[in-house]
Design a protein around this motif. Structure first.
Motif, PDB file in Angstrom:
ATOM      1  N   GLU A 197       0.823  -1.198   0.000  1.00 33.92           N
ATOM      2  CA  GLU A 197       0.000   0.000   0.000  1.00 33.92           C
ATOM      3  C   GLU A 197       0.865   1.259   0.000  1.00 33.92           C
ATOM      4  O   GLU A 197       0.462   2.313  -0.499  1.00 33.92           O
ATOM      5  CB  GLU A 197      -0.933   0.004   1.212  1.00 33.92           C
ATOM      6  N   ASN A 257       0.878   3.686   5.734  1.00 35.55           N
ATOM      7  CA  ASN A 257       0.762   2.275   5.374  1.00 35.55           C
ATOM      8  C   ASN A 257       1.717   1.415   6.192  1.00 35.55           C
ATOM      9  O   ASN A 257       1.336   0.360   6.721  1.00 35.55           O
ATOM     10  CB  ASN A 257       1.062   2.092   3.882  1.00 35.55           C
ATOM     11  N   THR A 271      -5.066  -0.150   4.312  1.00 32.13           N
ATOM     12  CA  THR A 271      -3.906  -1.021   4.459  1.00 32.13           C
ATOM     13  C   THR A 271      -4.283  -2.373   5.025  1.00 32.13           C
ATOM     14  O   THR A 271      -3.805  -3.411   4.562  1.00 32.13           O
ATOM     15  CB  THR A 271      -2.860  -0.350   5.377  1.00 32.13           C
TER      16      THR A 271
END
Length: 471
Positions: A155, A338, A395
């Motif tokens: 991510e 993330n 995430t």
């Protein structure tokens, strides 16, 4: 060579490292979505001046990005069935071709209307729906006991692409740092020909870039050898105080053949559902609907911030370079967020992390409109903080799907969970196009904050309730 479970960084499998690097390249391309907030003023201004959609407004152009999300959510459970007929790399190749061609085709569609642009963006969503979950699953197969970190890394590549792409888009379209010169209501648009002329060519530039980066990523991808593939055993440990944790153990196929997996059997005191749930079983589990509703209300607030942070900033900041710089640093915050939320989910499981991130996100969303009184510094800080926060739920969503429903049907189950994106994106687009001009900027951001309160309530249910299937 098998991945060590001690948490140390040495002795990592070479194929796994190459796969992670290839996965980053692939999700980098899919970060095209993170450019939309910065790209939207140029797209909408072009449509108003060079297409049949002369009265389109920012609230209407939300449908362009929404079409991407809707097609992505609806086609993912279907397109990932191709994984049964093609190899993982084959699916990613097909997805990459669809994705790159669709981006480049917007060069033509943007000259007609915002509906044709929405169709192009919808096709982009189909390419992403095929490539993204399979890329994630392949990375999970190499490092199944580091799923939170892997989610964070991937991510991060997905969001981090916005840092580069936003600078490319603004530098290519608006190198002279022109500001919008037409005011309609509380919206401002560009009409300068020198700027608008470059908008369609940006899609050819991006389409070519994505083709090259996709090709590099696909060449780096590796499937783990059968002997070193690690299988997961997922145990749900419910307690009276915290709502339970998910313990993930990994064993190799060679260990399984030796009977090691017998040590992982759950005790009779804890009812443990099958770690590999079929899509039908997923749809019969209450946790699916609790998570789905959590993401529905969270997603509405994400879309409010995602689509409008720049167009709102233009109402009191006359500096397009600064706004593009904020967009890029927002993407850096996405990368940091993330990694932070992914590592935190590995350490504490996803349930408390989901509650914490919702609280942080709500605080900054509810106070975002006061940035018009704090000027550029406050606006910069708030945009970065919001990007850092809203990436948390995105995430850990693959992590939730993997740990809760298992790995065997991950692509389809993840697609089912992702249908929430269809619902909240459609609702957001419909709501903004009909109500935004009535309630104004303050109203829509406060509404987003209110939805986060509801999302927090559902995430609390996920945290405190015990897992069971619906009967």
């Amino acid at each position: 060579m098998e991945e060590k479970e001690t948490g140390r960084c040495h002795n990592l499998p070479r194929g796994g490292v190459l796969t992670i690097l290839g996965s980053i390249c692939i999700v980098f391309c899919m970060g095209n979505g993170y450019t939309f907030g910065n790209f939207n003023p140029y797209i909408t201004s072009y449509l108003r001046n060079r297409s049949a959609s002369t009265d389109v407004a920012y609230a209407d152009s939300v449908w362009i990005s929404t079409s991407n999300t809707i097609v992505y959510g609806l086609t993912m459970p279907v397109l990932t069935l191709l994984e049964r007929r093609l190899s993982a790399r084959g699916c990613i190749i097909v997805g990459g071709i669809i994705y790159s061609i669709s981006v480049a085709s917007t060069y033509f569609s943007i000259n007609y209307s915002y509906i044709t642009v929405a169709a192009s963006y919808g096709a982009i969503g189909a390419g992403k729906a095929l490539a993204y979950p399979i890329t994630t699953k392949l990375a999970f197969r190499w490092f199944p006991n580091r799923k939170g970190l892997i989610c964070g890394i991937l991510e991060g590549g997905y969001g981090g692409s916005g840092f580069i792409l936003n600078q490319i888009v603004t530098g290519f379209i608006n190198p002279e740092n022109l500001s919008p010169d037409q005011e309609v209501g509380d919206n401002e648009y560009f009409t300068q020909a020198i700027l608008l002329d470059k908008v369609p060519y940006t899609y050819l530039l991006l389409g070519g870039m994505y083709t090259v980066v996709f090709a590099i990523g696909i060449l780096l991808m590796r499937e783990p050898p059968d002997g070193s593939t690690q299988q997961m055993s997922v145990q749900y440990n419910n307690d009276d105080e915290g709502g339970g944790t998910v313990a993930v153990s990994t064993i190799s196929q060679k260990d399984m053949s030796a009977g090691v997996n017998n040590k992982l059997e759950p005790t009779s005191q804890t009812p443990t559902p099958s770690p590999d749930m079929t899509p039908r079983e997923v749809l019969r589990s209450w946790i699916f609907y609790a998570v789905w509703l959590t993401y529905f209300f969270e997603g509405f607030a994400v879309d409010v911030n995602f689509f409008f942070y720049k167009t709102y900033g233009e109402t009191f900041i006359d500096d397009d370079y600064f706004l593009a710089l904020v967009a890029s640093f927002g993407s850096v915050s996405v990368v940091a967020g993330n990694l932070f939320w992914g590592v935190l989910a590995d350490k504490y499981t996803y349930k408390p992390v989901l509650m914490i991130v919702t609280c942080v996100f709500g605080v900054f969303t509810s106070t975002f409109c006061i940035t018009e009184y704090g000027g550029k510094p406050m606006y910069f800080i708030w945009v970065c903080a919001i990007h850092f926060a809203f990436t948390g739920p995105l995430t850990i969503l693959p992590l939730i799907a993997m740990e809760t429903f298992g790995s065997k049907h991950f692509s389809i189950n993840y697609g089912l969970l992702n249908t929430t994106a269809v619902a909240f994106s459609f609702f957001m687009a419909f709501f903004s196009s009909h109500v935004k001009d009535t309630i104004g900027w303050h109203g829509i951001y406060l509404l987003g904050a209110g939805f986060l309160v509801i999302s927090f309530a559902f995430s609390s249910v996920v945290f405190f309730k015990k897992f069971r299937r619906l009967q």
